[in-house]
Design a protein around this motif. Structure first.
Motif, PDB file in Angstrom:
ATOM      1  N   LYS A   1      79.269  46.868   3.231  1.00 19.64           N
ATOM      2  CA  LYS A   1      77.880  46.694   3.690  1.00 19.64           C
ATOM      3  C   LYS A   1      76.873  47.145   2.641  1.00 19.64           C
ATOM      4  N   HIS A   2      77.285  48.060   1.773  1.00 26.32           N
ATOM      5  CA  HIS A   2      76.374  48.615   0.779  1.00 26.32           C
ATOM      6  C   HIS A   2      76.637  48.066  -0.621  1.00 26.32           C
ATOM      7  N   GLU A   3      77.240  46.886  -0.692  1.00 25.68           N
ATOM      8  CA  GLU A   3      77.559  46.253  -1.984  1.00 25.68           C
ATOM      9  C   GLU A   3      76.312  46.231  -2.872  1.00 25.68           C
ATOM     10  N   GLY A   4      76.473  46.693  -4.106  1.00 26.95           N
ATOM     11  CA  GLY A   4      75.363  46.700  -5.055  1.00 26.95           C
ATOM     12  C   GLY A   4      74.471  47.917  -4.939  1.00 26.95           C
ATOM     13  N   LEU A   5      74.746  48.781  -3.964  1.00 28.53           N
ATOM     14  CA  LEU A   5      73.950  49.988  -3.793  1.00 28.53           C
ATOM     15  C   LEU A   5      74.828  51.206  -4.043  1.00 28.53           C
ATOM     16  N   VAL A   6      74.221  52.262  -4.504  1.00 27.76           N
ATOM     17  CA  VAL A   6      74.929  53.515  -4.696  1.00 27.76           C
ATOM     18  C   VAL A   6      74.347  54.530  -3.720  1.00 27.76           C
ATOM     19  N   LEU A   7      75.204  55.114  -2.894  1.00 29.44           N
ATOM     20  CA  LEU A   7      74.767  56.136  -1.962  1.00 29.44           C
ATOM     21  C   LEU A   7      75.094  57.509  -2.532  1.00 29.44           C
ATOM     22  N   ARG A   8      74.188  58.439  -2.329  1.00 27.08           N
ATOM     23  CA  ARG A   8      74.387  59.828  -2.735  1.00 27.08           C
ATOM     24  C   ARG A   8      74.086  60.699  -1.527  1.00 27.08           C
ATOM     25  N   HIS A   9      74.939  61.697  -1.311  1.00 23.15           N
ATOM     26  CA  HIS A   9      74.785  62.622  -0.189  1.00 23.15           C
ATOM     27  C   HIS A   9      74.416  64.003  -0.717  1.00 23.15           C
ATOM     28  N   TRP A  10      73.490  64.672  -0.033  1.00 21.24           N
ATOM     29  CA  TRP A  10      73.109  66.027  -0.386  1.00 21.24           C
ATOM     30  C   TRP A  10      73.282  66.898   0.844  1.00 21.24           C
ATOM     31  N   VAL A  11      74.072  67.960   0.718  1.00 23.94           N
ATOM     32  CA  VAL A  11      74.328  68.874   1.828  1.00 23.94           C
ATOM     33  C   VAL A  11      73.448  70.109   1.661  1.00 23.94           C
ATOM     34  N   GLY A  12      72.790  70.493   2.739  1.00 22.83           N
ATOM     35  CA  GLY A  12      71.956  71.690   2.697  1.00 22.83           C
ATOM     36  C   GLY A  12      72.049  72.463   3.997  1.00 22.83           C
ATOM     37  N   GLN A  13      71.531  73.654   3.969  1.00 23.02           N
ATOM     38  CA  GLN A  13      71.474  74.532   5.134  1.00 23.02           C
ATOM     39  C   GLN A  13      72.838  74.669   5.810  1.00 23.02           C
ATOM     40  N   LEU A  14      73.843  74.902   4.999  1.00 19.58           N
ATOM     41  CA  LEU A  14      75.203  75.054   5.483  1.00 19.58           C
ATOM     42  C   LEU A  14      75.367  76.407   6.167  1.00 19.58           C
ATOM     43  N   THR A  15      75.886  76.376   7.377  1.00 18.05           N
ATOM     44  CA  THR A  15      76.272  77.613   8.060  1.00 18.05           C
ATOM     45  C   THR A  15      77.754  77.509   8.393  1.00 18.05           C
ATOM     46  N   VAL A  16      78.439  78.622   8.258  1.00 18.61           N
ATOM     47  CA  VAL A  16      79.886  78.647   8.487  1.00 18.61           C
ATOM     48  C   VAL A  16      80.208  79.805   9.428  1.00 18.61           C
ATOM     49  N   GLU A  17      80.916  79.484  10.489  1.00 22.67           N
ATOM     50  CA  GLU A  17      81.341  80.481  11.475  1.00 22.67           C
ATOM     51  C   GLU A  17      82.865  80.502  11.488  1.00 22.67           C
ATOM     52  N   GLN A  18      83.441  81.665  11.288  1.00 29.25           N
ATOM     53  CA  GLN A  18      84.893  81.774  11.275  1.00 29.25           C
ATOM     54  C   GLN A  18      85.417  81.861  12.707  1.00 29.25           C
ATOM     55  N   ILE A  19      86.335  80.957  13.045  1.00 30.66           N
ATOM     56  CA  ILE A  19      86.960  80.939  14.364  1.00 30.66           C
ATOM     57  C   ILE A  19      88.220  81.804  14.339  1.00 30.66           C
ATOM     58  N   ASP A  20      89.063  81.579  13.326  1.00 28.45           N
ATOM     59  CA  ASP A  20      90.228  82.433  13.076  1.00 28.45           C
ATOM     60  C   ASP A  20      90.525  82.336  11.585  1.00 28.45           C
ATOM     61  N   ASP A  21      91.641  82.895  11.138  1.00 31.09           N
ATOM     62  CA  ASP A  21      91.935  82.934   9.701  1.00 31.09           C
ATOM     63  C   ASP A  21      91.951  81.562   9.047  1.00 31.09           C
ATOM     64  N   ASP A  22      92.336  80.529   9.790  1.00 29.98           N
ATOM     65  CA  ASP A  22      92.486  79.195   9.206  1.00 29.98           C
ATOM     66  C   ASP A  22      91.603  78.132   9.860  1.00 29.98           C
ATOM     67  N   THR A  23      90.575  78.550  10.586  1.00 28.96           N
ATOM     68  CA  THR A  23      89.677  77.604  11.251  1.00 28.96           C
ATOM     69  C   THR A  23      88.245  78.092  11.146  1.00 28.96           C
ATOM     70  N   VAL A  24      87.342  77.177  10.753  1.00 27.90           N
ATOM     71  CA  VAL A  24      85.919  77.496  10.737  1.00 27.90           C
ATOM     72  C   VAL A  24      85.143  76.359  11.386  1.00 27.90           C
ATOM     73  N   ARG A  25      83.966  76.693  11.850  1.00 27.25           N
ATOM     74  CA  ARG A  25      83.005  75.691  12.293  1.00 27.25           C
ATOM     75  C   ARG A  25      81.904  75.701  11.250  1.00 27.25           C
ATOM     76  N   ALA A  26      81.628  74.541  10.684  1.00 30.73           N
ATOM     77  CA  ALA A  26      80.604  74.423   9.651  1.00 30.73           C
ATOM     78  C   ALA A  26      79.566  73.409  10.107  1.00 30.73           C
ATOM     79  N   GLN A  27      78.310  73.802   9.993  1.00 27.05           N
ATOM     80  CA  GLN A  27      77.215  72.896  10.314  1.00 27.05           C
ATOM     81  C   GLN A  27      76.321  72.767   9.087  1.00 27.05           C
ATOM     82  N   SER A  28      75.838  71.559   8.867  1.00 31.28           N
ATOM     83  CA  SER A  28      74.963  71.330   7.724  1.00 31.28           C
ATOM     84  C   SER A  28      74.049  70.146   8.010  1.00 31.28           C
ATOM     85  N   TYR A  29      72.987  70.098   7.243  1.00 28.25           N
ATOM     86  CA  TYR A  29      72.140  68.917   7.230  1.00 28.25           C
ATOM     87  C   TYR A  29      72.527  68.118   6.001  1.00 28.25           C
TER      88      TYR A  29
END
Length: 150
Positions: free
Chosen positions: A73-101
């Motif tokens: 659908k995006h043929e000929g276009l280049v998409l770039r993603h920027w992640v900001g305002q990342l918050t990370v909550e540890q659920i256990d040693d091997d699991t996290v919940r991460a939210q970002s814009y």
């Protein structure tokens, strides 16, 4: 606990940096349009769902097909993603919940020095990440896009 609860416990800085590095790698792969490699950043039964999707995408094979469809659908276009305002909550040693814009930009060709770069859309990304054999993977991703996006 909602995403605006200020009592969320902070994760150790080394864990936060691991998660930042995971997102940087994942978005580099996504921006290249490499659906197979991007799908491998999810667990084998990983789930991707957006608020406007009729049903979630489940499993790496389905995720690859979805990226291939979007890339077409995006043929000929280049998409770039920027992640900001990342918050990370540890659920256990091997699991996290991460939210970002995440902001998505598009340029009309493969050379960022020519052509105009345009803001495409803005999303809130809510992830459950799991660590397996020393690497992080998305088990569940829910994306909500601001405004109307097609």
């Amino acid at each position: 606990m909602n995403s605006h609860d200020l009592s969320t416990k902070l994760v150790p800085s080394d864990l936060y940096l691991e998660i930042q590095q995971f997102y940087a790698l994942q978005l580099k792969i996504l921006d290249r349009g490499d659906g197979e490699q991007w799908a491998r950043t999810f667990t084998p039964d990983g789930v991707f769902q957006a608020a406007d999707m009729p049903a979630p995408l489940v499993g790496r094979e389905i995720l690859v097909k979805a990226i291939e469809l979007q890339t077409g659908k995006h043929e000929g276009l280049v998409l770039r993603h920027w992640v900001g305002q990342l918050t990370v909550e540890q659920i256990d040693d091997d699991t996290v919940r991460a939210q970002s814009y995440v902001m998505v930009y598009v340029t009309p060709n493969r050379t960022l020095l020519s052509g105009e770069v345009h803001f495409r859309h803005h999303t809130l990304c809510d992830d459950e990440l799991v660590r397996s054999n020393g690497s992080w993977f998305v088990r569940n991703r829910f994306v909500e896009t601001d405004g109307e996006y097609k």
